[in-house]
Design an enzyme around this catalytic site. Structure first.
Site, PDB file in Angstrom:
ATOM      1  N   ARG A 128      -3.832  -8.115 -20.611  1.00  0.00           N
ATOM      2  CA  ARG A 128      -4.822  -7.738 -21.628  1.00  0.00           C
ATOM      3  C   ARG A 128      -4.297  -6.692 -22.609  1.00  0.00           C
ATOM      4  NH1 ARG A 128      -9.657  -6.905 -20.576  1.00  0.00           N
ATOM      5  NH2 ARG A 128     -10.120  -4.976 -21.621  1.00  0.00           N
ATOM      6  N   ASP A 179     -10.998   0.755 -24.283  1.00  0.00           N
ATOM      7  CA  ASP A 179     -11.288   0.655 -22.850  1.00  0.00           C
ATOM      8  C   ASP A 179     -11.321   2.029 -22.198  1.00  0.00           C
ATOM      9  OD1 ASP A 179     -11.404  -2.069 -22.825  1.00  0.00           O
ATOM     10  OD2 ASP A 179      -9.452  -2.381 -21.886  1.00  0.00           O
ATOM     11  N   PRO A 184       0.812  -1.227   0.000  1.00  0.00           N
ATOM     12  CA  PRO A 184       0.000   0.000   0.000  1.00  0.00           C
ATOM     13  C   PRO A 184       0.845   1.277   0.000  1.00  0.00           C
ATOM     14  CG  PRO A 184      -0.537  -1.409   1.898  1.00  0.00           C
ATOM     15  CD  PRO A 184       0.535  -2.107   1.124  1.00  0.00           C
ATOM     16  N   GLU A 214       2.099  -8.017   8.468  1.00  0.00           N
ATOM     17  CA  GLU A 214       2.233  -6.551   8.426  1.00  0.00           C
ATOM     18  C   GLU A 214       3.203  -6.091   7.348  1.00  0.00           C
ATOM     19  OE1 GLU A 214       0.103  -4.694  10.274  1.00  0.00           O
ATOM     20  OE2 GLU A 214      -0.626  -6.708  10.747  1.00  0.00           O
TER      21      GLU A 214
HETATM   22 CL1  6GU Z   1      -0.266  -3.669  -3.255  1.00  0.00          CL
HETATM   23  N1  6GU Z   1      -1.084  -4.595  -0.939  1.00  0.00           N
HETATM   24  C1  6GU Z   1      -1.903  -4.583   0.116  1.00  0.00           C
HETATM   25  N2  6GU Z   1      -1.728  -5.487   1.073  1.00  0.00           N
HETATM   26  N3  6GU Z   1      -2.878  -3.730   0.271  1.00  0.00           N
HETATM   27  C2  6GU Z   1      -3.031  -2.858  -0.709  1.00  0.00           C
HETATM   28  C3  6GU Z   1      -2.228  -2.794  -1.841  1.00  0.00           C
HETATM   29  C4  6GU Z   1      -1.242  -3.702  -1.922  1.00  0.00           C
HETATM   30  N4  6GU Z   1      -2.630  -1.794  -2.632  1.00  0.00           N
HETATM   31  C5  6GU Z   1      -3.647  -1.258  -1.990  1.00  0.00           C
HETATM   32  N5  6GU Z   1      -3.892  -1.882  -0.845  1.00  0.00           N
END
Ligand code: 6GU
Length: 259
Positions: free
Chosen positions: A164, A179, A100, A127
């Site tokens: 794709r 798209d 994230p 984590e």
């Molecule tokens: Cl790449 N991993 C995780 N665990 N949560 C996420 C993410 C990635 N992208 C958004 N949320």
């Protein structure tokens, strides 16, 4: 079966390799794997764990809740995956960690990653990973500002987007060139039979057979949807003269209350 080399080879590091059946065995992506346009190899850090219990996680230094993936089984997996990609002679191979805190995935990022013939994708659980593993990572990628329980679904999301776009994956009917996001706009609305559904008619122009009129209607519809649903996209886009004129029409129609 396709004789030549795959266009893109994925080596995915994951504690849950079975999850990847979702992408390798179904639909458009499943077909691309079957036809060897893309390849997938899975590396489970548990198989590189040196202790009796095949441990891959541990508590964090400094305390606090949650566990981290330990460095050694991860780095051994990454090195094995990279070695395989090197042996295949893949150009511009990159190691990507799905996290994230990474750079947000977008159509532009997908286009950039298409220059790679090989990707080693690290998916983490718990984590996250020991920070020192980042010495083996080239890029960090996120799929949005929310947290998932692991990197597998984000990895498959990115892989699907990449697959794709590859030549030969979609047929003409499925072409990705129209798209959403390709031209910086949302896709226009679509209609199929019946012509009247519960008293709702298909827009007349789509039945006219006039290709130029239909093209303009669709472009205007794209602009309208983007203007209403994703004005942030319009703010980023350089409009053609035609698009600017259509957008003006839309804004006037909106002021007159007809939208
Ligand atoms: Cl790449 N991993 C995780 N665990 N949560 C996420 C993410 C990635 N992208 C958004 N949320």
């Amino acid at each position: 079966m396709r004789a030549s080399k795959a266009l893109l080879t994925f080596d995915v590091v994951t504690l849950m390799p079975e999850m990847f059946l979702a992408i390798s065995d179904y639909g458009v992506t499943g077909r691309a794997f079957k036809e060897n346009i893309v390849n997938l190899n899975l590396w489970n850090p548990r198989e590189f764990s040196m202790d009796l219990h095949k441990t891959v996680d541990d508590r964090t230094y400094g305390g606090g809740p949650g566990m981290l993936m330990t460095a050694d089984p991860l780095v051994k997996s990454i090195e094995a995956a990279k070695k395989r990609q090197d042996k295949l002679g893949l150009k511009n191979s990159k190691v990507i960690h799905m996290t994230p805190r990474g750079k947000l995935l977008s159509h532009n990022e997908i286009k950039r990653l298409l220059s790679c013939e090989g990707l080693v994708i690290i998916t983490s659980r718990y984590e996250g990973i020991d920070e020192r593993v980042n010495n083996w990572v080239d890029e960090e990628v996120s799929i949005g500002d929310y947290v998932l329980s692991g990197g597998e679904l984000p990895a498959m999301t990115m892989m699907d987007c990449l697959i794709r776009q590859l030549p030969g994956v979609l047929n003409d009917d499925e072409s990705a060139t129209q798209d959403s996001f390709v031209n910086g706009l949302l896709d226009h609305s679509h209609f199929t039979r019946p012509e009247i559904f519960k008293k709702m008619k298909v827009p007349e122009v789509l039945l006219s057979g006039d290709h130029e009129k239909i093209r303009l209607w669709r472009l205007k519809e794209s602009l309208k949807l983007t203007w209403i649903k994703r004005p942030d996209l319009l703010a980023k886009k350089l409009l053609t003269k035609e698009e600017a004129r259509l957008l003006e029409e839309i804004q006037i129609e909106q002021e007159q209350g007809s939208i």
